[in-house]
Scaffold this motif. Structure first.
Motif, PDB file in Angstrom:
ATOM      1  N   ALA A 150       5.047   6.705   4.972  1.00  0.00           N
ATOM      2  CA  ALA A 150       4.870   7.846   4.868  1.00  0.00           C
ATOM      3  C   ALA A 150       5.195   8.087   3.656  1.00  0.00           C
ATOM      4  O   ALA A 150       6.561   8.733   4.557  1.00  0.00           O
ATOM      5  N   ARG A 151       4.664   8.638   2.203  1.00  0.00           N
ATOM      6  CA  ARG A 151       5.558   9.588   1.389  1.00  0.00           C
ATOM      7  C   ARG A 151       5.524  10.516   1.190  1.00  0.00           C
ATOM      8  O   ARG A 151       4.133  10.610   0.952  1.00  0.00           O
ATOM      9  N   LEU A 152       6.072  11.205   1.688  1.00  0.00           N
ATOM     10  CA  LEU A 152       5.554  12.721   1.212  1.00  0.00           C
ATOM     11  C   LEU A 152       5.866  13.246  -0.127  1.00  0.00           C
ATOM     12  O   LEU A 152       6.270  13.242  -0.653  1.00  0.00           O
ATOM     13  N   VAL A 186       0.576  -0.866   0.229  1.00  0.00           N
ATOM     14  CA  VAL A 186       0.465  -0.163  -0.238  1.00  0.00           C
ATOM     15  C   VAL A 186       0.961   1.345  -0.006  1.00  0.00           C
ATOM     16  O   VAL A 186       1.696   0.795   0.274  1.00  0.00           O
ATOM     17  N   THR A 187       0.633   2.226  -0.932  1.00  0.00           N
ATOM     18  CA  THR A 187       1.185   3.252  -0.609  1.00  0.00           C
ATOM     19  C   THR A 187       1.042   4.910   0.623  1.00  0.00           C
ATOM     20  O   THR A 187      -0.474   4.786   0.228  1.00  0.00           O
ATOM     21  N   VAL A 188       1.298   5.132   1.158  1.00  0.00           N
ATOM     22  CA  VAL A 188       1.030   5.844   2.497  1.00  0.00           C
ATOM     23  C   VAL A 188       1.469   6.732   2.112  1.00  0.00           C
ATOM     24  O   VAL A 188       2.181   7.543   1.984  1.00  0.00           O
ATOM     25  N   LEU A 189       0.374   7.910   1.589  1.00  0.00           N
ATOM     26  CA  LEU A 189       0.698   9.549   0.752  1.00  0.00           C
ATOM     27  C   LEU A 189       0.459  10.233   2.116  1.00  0.00           C
ATOM     28  O   LEU A 189      -0.407  10.244   2.603  1.00  0.00           O
ATOM     29  N   TYR A 226       5.397  17.259   7.874  1.00  0.00           N
ATOM     30  CA  TYR A 226       5.906  15.717   7.794  1.00  0.00           C
ATOM     31  C   TYR A 226       7.034  16.159   9.151  1.00  0.00           C
ATOM     32  O   TYR A 226       6.827  15.099   9.759  1.00  0.00           O
ATOM     33  N   ARG A 227       7.493  17.161   9.442  1.00  0.00           N
ATOM     34  CA  ARG A 227       8.933  16.843   9.221  1.00  0.00           C
ATOM     35  C   ARG A 227       8.277  17.009  11.496  1.00  0.00           C
ATOM     36  O   ARG A 227       9.217  15.593  12.443  1.00  0.00           O
ATOM     37  N   GLN A 228       7.304  17.657  11.489  1.00  0.00           N
ATOM     38  CA  GLN A 228       6.841  17.843  12.975  1.00  0.00           C
ATOM     39  C   GLN A 228       6.532  16.126  13.021  1.00  0.00           C
ATOM     40  O   GLN A 228       5.358  15.779  14.911  1.00  0.00           O
TER      41      GLN A 228
END
Length: 288
Positions: A49-51, A30-33, A41-43
């Motif tokens: 997860a893919r950013l 599965v792609t977690v986007l 994202y850094r927090q």
């Protein structure tokens, strides 16, 4: 100006359902986007997860797996719902929006009991791919007018808080919307013979919609949180971009299609500018 949403619904999971869905799956399954900004994202983010920030998504679709499941999330679920719709419209087979976003996810992990207030399907109106171009322009004009009003309101709030740099950014975005309205008026006049009825038609399209404050509340946006406001702005710019892209596909003549494609690119640029504003706001918060 009132708001309405114009998206075909996509499947949404609560954070609990998303956690159950991911249990036992490998990263290749599965792609977690994550469609938030790098600073968000850094927090914190979901494992693996893919950013791909919202403003870059349409240019980076080839980096993503189209045939397998894609779970999309953002901060509270608004941007990700729009992103999920965009992916579904581009042929991605199994797209799921995580309602409540990372805030709900983090709350579930910590057991704090926070739940989002957003009802992301209320007021939803189906918007077919074969939309009539004149109606699309009427909707678009109304959306641009609402965005202009929103940005001017945010600029005033920022000035009251002594944030002149942020206010200037919102002023700039408001001016972009004024320019967009003028372009729509010209194209509408070329198709209809006059733009005299455009504002009236646009008002009819959003009749029964919500005020900006109501829409923000419905979407779980905290109007006192600049980062929430910037995320809301990105969601609305994405909605406008999706509208133009759909209308371009059904335009009867090449000139109108080219005009709408240009508007897609301009909305994409706006999203990226708001994304940079959001990154700046997050950086200020981290150093505050």
């Amino acid at each position: 100006m009132l708001w309405k949403q114009f998206f075909t619904p996509v499947k949404s999971y609560s954070v609990k359902e998303a956690a159950e869905f991911l249990t036992g799956k490998n990263p290749s399954d599965v792609t977690v986007l994550d469609v938030r900004q790098p600073g968000e994202y850094r927090q914190g983010h979901l494992p693996g997860a893919r950013l791909v920030p919202m403003g870059e998504l349409s240019d980076r679709l080839d980096e993503l797996e189209r045939d397998g499941p894609t779970l999309v999330y953002c901060a509270i679920g608004g941007r990700s719902r729009v992103a999920a719709q965009m992916l579904a419209g581009k042929g991605f087979k199994h797209v799921i929006n995580m309602a409540g976003g990372f805030k709900d996810w983090e709350s579930m992990q910590q057991g704090s009991g926070w739940t989002s207030t957003g009802d992301y399907t209320q007021g939803l109106e189906l918007f077919p791919d074969d939309i009539d171009v004149r109606r699309a322009l009427e909707v678009a004009w109304g959306m641009e007018a609402a965005l202009e009003e929103f940005y001017r309101d945010m600029a005033a709030r920022a000035r009251e808080a002594g944030k002149e740099t942020t206010a200037a950014m919102y002023d700039r975005l408001a001016r972009f919307e004024v320019g967009h309205k003028a372009k729509i008026e010209n194209r509408y006049a070329a198709l209809a013979g006059s733009d005299a009825e455009l504002e009236k038609k646009a008002a009819q399209v959003v009749e029964g919609g919500m005020t900006t404050e109501e829409y923000m509340q419905r979407s779980g946006i905290d109007p006192a949180d600049p980062a929430h406001i910037a995320g809301f702005a990105m969601m609305m710019e994405a909605q406008a971009m999706d509208l133009y892209a759909r209308a371009a596909r059904s335009a009867a003549d090449a000139g109108t299609a080219a005009f709408l494609e240009d508007m897609v690119q301009e909305e994409k640029s706006h999203m990226q500018q708001v994304g940079r504003l959001l990154d700046s706001l997050l950086e200020d918060q981290n150093h505050g």
